[in-house]
Design a protein around this motif. Structure first.
Motif, PDB file in Angstrom:
ATOM      1  N   THR A   1      43.548  41.362  62.712  1.00  0.00           N
ATOM      2  CA  THR A   1      42.549  40.142  61.602  1.00  0.00           C
ATOM      3  C   THR A   1      42.295  40.210  60.887  1.00  0.00           C
ATOM      4  N   LEU A   2      41.321  41.674  59.901  1.00  0.00           N
ATOM      5  CA  LEU A   2      40.319  42.198  59.447  1.00  0.00           C
ATOM      6  C   LEU A   2      41.871  42.646  58.920  1.00  0.00           C
ATOM      7  N   THR A   3      42.979  43.214  59.207  1.00  0.00           N
ATOM      8  CA  THR A   3      44.113  43.468  58.048  1.00  0.00           C
ATOM      9  C   THR A   3      44.441  43.255  57.921  1.00  0.00           C
ATOM     10  N   GLN A   4      45.159  41.819  58.360  1.00  0.00           N
ATOM     11  CA  GLN A   4      45.895  41.232  57.271  1.00  0.00           C
ATOM     12  C   GLN A   4      45.170  40.746  56.526  1.00  0.00           C
ATOM     13  N   ILE A   5      43.138  39.993  56.193  1.00  0.00           N
ATOM     14  CA  ILE A   5      42.150  39.499  55.351  1.00  0.00           C
ATOM     15  C   ILE A   5      42.446  40.436  54.019  1.00  0.00           C
ATOM     16  N   LYS A   6      42.714  42.066  54.226  1.00  0.00           N
ATOM     17  CA  LYS A   6      42.858  42.844  53.241  1.00  0.00           C
ATOM     18  C   LYS A   6      44.160  43.308  52.684  1.00  0.00           C
ATOM     19  N   GLU A   7      45.499  42.456  53.575  1.00  0.00           N
ATOM     20  CA  GLU A   7      46.906  42.651  53.505  1.00  0.00           C
ATOM     21  C   GLU A   7      46.462  41.786  52.148  1.00  0.00           C
ATOM     22  N   LEU A   8      46.004  40.356  52.315  1.00  0.00           N
ATOM     23  CA  LEU A   8      45.970  39.310  51.557  1.00  0.00           C
ATOM     24  C   LEU A   8      45.667  39.875  49.808  1.00  0.00           C
ATOM     25  N   GLN A   9      44.237  40.409  50.489  1.00  0.00           N
ATOM     26  CA  GLN A   9      43.730  40.998  48.782  1.00  0.00           C
ATOM     27  C   GLN A   9      44.409  42.136  47.922  1.00  0.00           C
ATOM     28  N   ASP A  10      44.855  42.977  49.006  1.00  0.00           N
ATOM     29  CA  ASP A  10      45.534  43.882  48.284  1.00  0.00           C
ATOM     30  C   ASP A  10      46.518  43.463  47.527  1.00  0.00           C
ATOM     31  N   LYS A  11      47.659  42.542  47.948  1.00  0.00           N
ATOM     32  CA  LYS A  11      48.230  41.930  47.441  1.00  0.00           C
ATOM     33  C   LYS A  11      48.312  40.661  46.120  1.00  0.00           C
ATOM     34  N   GLY A  12      46.793  40.362  45.987  1.00  0.00           N
ATOM     35  CA  GLY A  12      46.429  40.062  44.816  1.00  0.00           C
ATOM     36  C   GLY A  12      46.679  38.168  45.592  1.00  0.00           C
ATOM     37  N   ALA A  13      46.426  37.977  46.807  1.00  0.00           N
ATOM     38  CA  ALA A  13      45.743  36.486  47.192  1.00  0.00           C
ATOM     39  C   ALA A  13      44.781  35.747  46.415  1.00  0.00           C
ATOM     40  N   PHE A  14      43.977  36.518  46.525  1.00  0.00           N
ATOM     41  CA  PHE A  14      42.731  36.158  45.793  1.00  0.00           C
ATOM     42  C   PHE A  14      42.093  36.081  44.099  1.00  0.00           C
ATOM     43  N   GLN A  15      41.427  35.600  43.603  1.00  0.00           N
ATOM     44  CA  GLN A  15      40.998  35.458  42.703  1.00  0.00           C
ATOM     45  C   GLN A  15      40.242  36.947  42.363  1.00  0.00           C
ATOM     46  N   LYS A  16      40.281  37.456  40.885  1.00  0.00           N
ATOM     47  CA  LYS A  16      39.177  38.900  40.746  1.00  0.00           C
ATOM     48  C   LYS A  16      38.080  38.185  41.720  1.00  0.00           C
ATOM     49  N   ASP A  17      37.151  39.017  41.663  1.00  0.00           N
ATOM     50  CA  ASP A  17      35.810  39.411  41.909  1.00  0.00           C
ATOM     51  C   ASP A  17      35.368  38.030  43.168  1.00  0.00           C
ATOM     52  N   ALA A  18      36.321  37.637  44.030  1.00  0.00           N
ATOM     53  CA  ALA A  18      36.852  37.411  45.306  1.00  0.00           C
ATOM     54  C   ALA A  18      35.166  36.590  46.128  1.00  0.00           C
ATOM     55  N   LEU A  19      34.591  38.016  46.063  1.00  0.00           N
ATOM     56  CA  LEU A  19      33.293  38.998  46.919  1.00  0.00           C
ATOM     57  C   LEU A  19      32.103  38.565  46.259  1.00  0.00           C
ATOM     58  N   GLY A  20      32.132  38.437  44.829  1.00  0.00           N
ATOM     59  CA  GLY A  20      31.304  37.190  44.054  1.00  0.00           C
ATOM     60  C   GLY A  20      31.614  36.103  43.871  1.00  0.00           C
ATOM     61  N   THR A  21      32.641  35.085  44.099  1.00  0.00           N
ATOM     62  CA  THR A  21      32.577  34.231  43.912  1.00  0.00           C
ATOM     63  C   THR A  21      32.066  32.959  44.944  1.00  0.00           C
ATOM     64  N   LYS A  22      31.027  32.209  44.713  1.00  0.00           N
ATOM     65  CA  LYS A  22      30.029  30.893  44.961  1.00  0.00           C
ATOM     66  C   LYS A  22      31.634  29.825  45.122  1.00  0.00           C
TER      67      LYS A  22
END
Length: 414
Positions: free
Chosen positions: A227-248
């Motif tokens: 599960t963590l690997t697939q979430i990381k894969e989405l991040q690595d492939k740009g599926a989330f916006q920039k600075d997703a961890l800083g987004t409220k």
């Protein structure tokens, strides 16, 4: 009267000059009983103000003061607020860890014989039951899965993916057309919400999740590392916006409402806010399928939440019960549902909202109860969610899982 008293109860005391539970004079010259109602859904303030006004008109000797706290703080704030009995005569709670903690502290009044309970669909109020008693009634039926923009999907010839490779392909097609695939609120609710659909088929049996607190299952096992690997894969492939961890959450919702993102990793509870920002947007729900299509046991996630209860330390239990009975009547539950685009668990509710009718199809699909809320220990739950944030911060999935498991081991071996 309007009962929006701000985010902090202390501020409301400064404004009103009295606490919930004090008495004043009613219009007919009698004593007026004041009760406190606390919850976390600021987006429901308008409809609750209307319902409170109707309740007070029907019950002129009862005054309801509503206080709303930020949802990300409510899990830890609520129980403290309830302890002296002056706050939260009526209060909402989350299922799972918060419900269990409040029940253990004996802060729920037994509602088993309340008239309100008879208004609910029995299959949807189990989350509020403990030791054969109905301690709270879950008011909302929420689908904790990403929203998607139907028109954007149609524009680019996309349909809800049926397996992991299709999900990655949809994300790439959106990126190729300048659209952020997933608006992710990593600074507050994002990880805790997104984990539900991501883990639902990687660990399809509830016992895997509940076993974390018993030591029967581990985060270091394949189901969670995957599960963590697939979430990381989405991040690595740009599926989330920039600075997703800083987004409220508010920023992620706005990104989706502005049609800059095609999916929003929250749940059906966000529809009303999205529509308030963009009334013309057409939305539906989807869940990432992380396994081959033929191996998927579940299609989505549901939660019965916003669990209404009465503070066992309240001096105004009768008035509090009247308020819950009022909210539980089909007419008033229908008003709440249609004005918030929120499904409810009350019988004979009439849905008029097009968004509710659109998402009602999920009632006939194979959905499981939110895995995160199956974890009754809040420290264990936090460790699980934090492992997602650690992974998105650059820690390897294996290391993040191992770190979280050590915290769980310490917690359950205390």
């Amino acid at each position: 009267m309007k009962k929006w008293a701000g985010l902090l109860f202390a501020a409301s005391l400064a404004l009103t000059g009295c606490s919930a539970g004090t008495s004043g004079n009613s219009e007919n010259g009698g004593e007026k009983e004041k009760i406190s109602f606390i919850h976390w859904r600021g987006e429901d303030t308008k409809v609750f103000n209307e319902l409170i006004s109707q309740f007070e008109e029907k019950n002129p000797n009862i005054d309801v003061e509503m206080n709303v706290f930020p949802s990300d703080q409510y899990q830890t704030l609520a129980q403290t607020k309830l302890m002296d009995g002056t706050v939260g005569d009526v209060f909402a709670s989350f299922p799972g860890a918060q419900f269990q903690s409040i029940a253990k502290a004996n802060l729920y009044t037994d509602l088993t014989d309340s008239k309100a309970v008879k208004q609910y669909q029995p299959q949807y109020i189990k989350a509020g039951q403990k030791d054969g008693k109905q301690l709270a009634v879950p008011y909302q039926l929420v689908y904790n899965m990403p929203l998607y923009n139907k028109e954007l999907f149609e524009k680019y010839g996309l349909t809800p993916p049926k397996n992991w490779e299709e999900f990655l392909s949809v994300s790439k097609k959106l990126q190729d057309n300048g659209i952020t695939p997933i608006a992710f609120a990593g600074a507050d609710i994002g990880a805790g919400q997104f984990m539900n659909t991501m883990v639902m088929n990687n660990a399809p049996d509830d016992k895997t999740i509940t076993g974390l607190e018993k030591g029967d299952s581990k985060l270091t096992e394949e189901w969670w590392v995957k599960t963590l690997t697939q979430i990381k894969e989405l991040q690595d492939k740009g599926a989330f916006q920039k600075d997703a961890l800083g987004t409220k959450q508010d920023t992620a919702v706005a990104l989706f409402a502005q049609e800059k993102a095609a999916m929003l990793a929250t749940g059906s509870y966000s529809i009303a806010t999205v529509k308030s920002l963009n009334p013309d947007i057409k939305v539906q729900l989807l869940a990432p399928i992380t396994v081959p299509e033929g191996e998927a046991k579940w299609e989505g996630i549901h939660t019965t939440t916003f669990m209404l209860g009465i503070n066992n330390r309240s001096k105004h239990k009768e008035a509090a019960e009247k308020f819950i009975e009022f909210l539980s009547e089909p007419e008033h539950a229908s008003d709440y549902a249609n004005q918030t685009a929120q499904h409810v668990t009350v019988n004979e509710v009439k849905y008029e909202s097009e968004d509710l009718k659109e998402t009602a199809v999920w009632a006939d699909k194979k959905t499981r109860f939110q895995p995160r809320f199956l974890i009754e220990n809040l420290d264990v739950q936090k460790a699980v969610v934090n492992s997602i944030q650690d992974t998105l911060s650059g820690t390897s999935p294996e290391e993040a899982a191992s770190k979280a498991q050590k915290i769980i081991d310490q917690t359950i071996n205390k």
